[in-house]
Design a protein around this motif. Structure first.
Motif, short mmCIF file in Angstrom:
data_model
loop_
_atom_site.label_atom_id
_atom_site.label_comp_id
_atom_site.label_asym_id
_atom_site.label_seq_id
_atom_site.Cartn_x
_atom_site.Cartn_y
_atom_site.Cartn_z
N ARG A 140 -25.70 14.61 -12.37
CA ARG A 140 -25.20 15.89 -11.88
C ARG A 140 -23.90 16.22 -12.58
O ARG A 140 -22.86 15.62 -12.31
CB ARG A 140 -25.01 15.83 -10.36
N TRP A 141 -23.94 17.16 -13.49
CA TRP A 141 -22.80 17.59 -14.29
C TRP A 141 -21.63 17.98 -13.38
O TRP A 141 -21.77 18.76 -12.44
CB TRP A 141 -23.22 18.77 -15.16
N GLY A 142 -20.49 17.37 -13.65
CA GLY A 142 -19.30 17.73 -12.91
C GLY A 142 -19.17 17.07 -11.55
O GLY A 142 -18.21 17.35 -10.82
N SER B 18 -22.49 18.62 -21.76
CA SER B 18 -23.56 19.00 -20.85
C SER B 18 -24.92 18.57 -21.41
O SER B 18 -25.05 18.14 -22.56
CB SER B 18 -23.55 20.51 -20.64
N ARG B 19 -25.94 18.70 -20.58
CA ARG B 19 -27.28 18.27 -20.99
C ARG B 19 -27.77 19.02 -22.22
O ARG B 19 -28.39 18.43 -23.11
CB ARG B 19 -28.26 18.48 -19.83
N THR C 225 -16.72 14.86 -22.27
CA THR C 225 -18.05 14.96 -21.72
C THR C 225 -18.80 16.12 -22.36
O THR C 225 -18.19 17.06 -22.89
CB THR C 225 -17.99 15.12 -20.19
N TYR D 296 -29.53 14.15 -18.57
CA TYR D 296 -28.20 13.72 -18.17
C TYR D 296 -27.11 14.38 -18.99
O TYR D 296 -27.24 14.51 -20.21
CB TYR D 296 -28.07 12.21 -18.34
N ALA D 297 -26.05 14.76 -18.30
CA ALA D 297 -24.81 15.00 -19.01
C ALA D 297 -24.29 13.64 -19.46
O ALA D 297 -24.58 12.62 -18.84
CB ALA D 297 -23.80 15.69 -18.10
N THR E 288 -18.68 21.41 -23.47
CA THR E 288 -17.95 20.16 -23.58
C THR E 288 -16.60 20.31 -22.91
O THR E 288 -16.10 21.43 -22.70
CB THR E 288 -17.74 19.73 -25.05
N GLN F 258 -24.58 11.02 -16.67
CA GLN F 258 -24.30 11.67 -15.39
C GLN F 258 -25.46 12.61 -15.05
O GLN F 258 -25.70 13.58 -15.76
CB GLN F 258 -22.99 12.45 -15.49
N TYR G 201 -21.01 8.83 -12.19
CA TYR G 201 -21.72 8.45 -13.41
C TYR G 201 -22.75 7.39 -13.05
O TYR G 201 -22.42 6.37 -12.45
CB TYR G 201 -20.74 7.97 -14.47
#
Length: 120
Positions: free
Chosen positions: A101-103, A52-53, A50, A32-33, A58, A99, A107
């Protein structure tokens, strides 16, 4: 299923620092992100930052750029928010979120929040 538990909130004077932690359990958190949001009394919940995984990317809201830093330790399933140069307007309940799926803007899991109060 992912459970998120925030900690590290408290009362601090303006100009001070706090580090929040978000401990994750359940499914592998590295899938997850992760993000931090906050909600001040009487206001909408707002995005803070935020990551990323992998932790390589960021993104932060303009209001906290240069003061707040998000990081993660996937081995410990923990995400951190280092907050420096705190201002009274940073007072809020801070939530972490996962999250898939990033972006995507969606959430999937939320923590219960931790209170941060900055006195002037």
């Amino acid at each position: 299923q992912v459970q998120l538990v925030e900690s590290g909130g408290g009362l601090v004077q303006a100009g001070g620092s706090l580090r929040l932690s978000c401990a994750a359990s359940g499914r592998t958190v590295s899938s997850y992100a992760m993000a931090w949001f906050r909600q001040a009394p009487g206001k909408e919940r707002e995005f803070v930052t935020t990551i990323s995984r992998s932790g390589l990317s960021t993104y932060s809201a303009d209001s906290v750029k240069g003061r707040f830093t998000i990081s993660r330790d996937n081995a410990k399933s923990t995400v951190y928010l280092q907050m420096n140069s705190l201002k009274p307007e940073d007072t809020a309940v801070y939530f972490c979120a996962a999250q898939l799926r990033w972006g995507s803007g969606v959430y999937d899991y939320w923590g219960q929040g931790t209170q941060v109060t900055v006195s002037s």
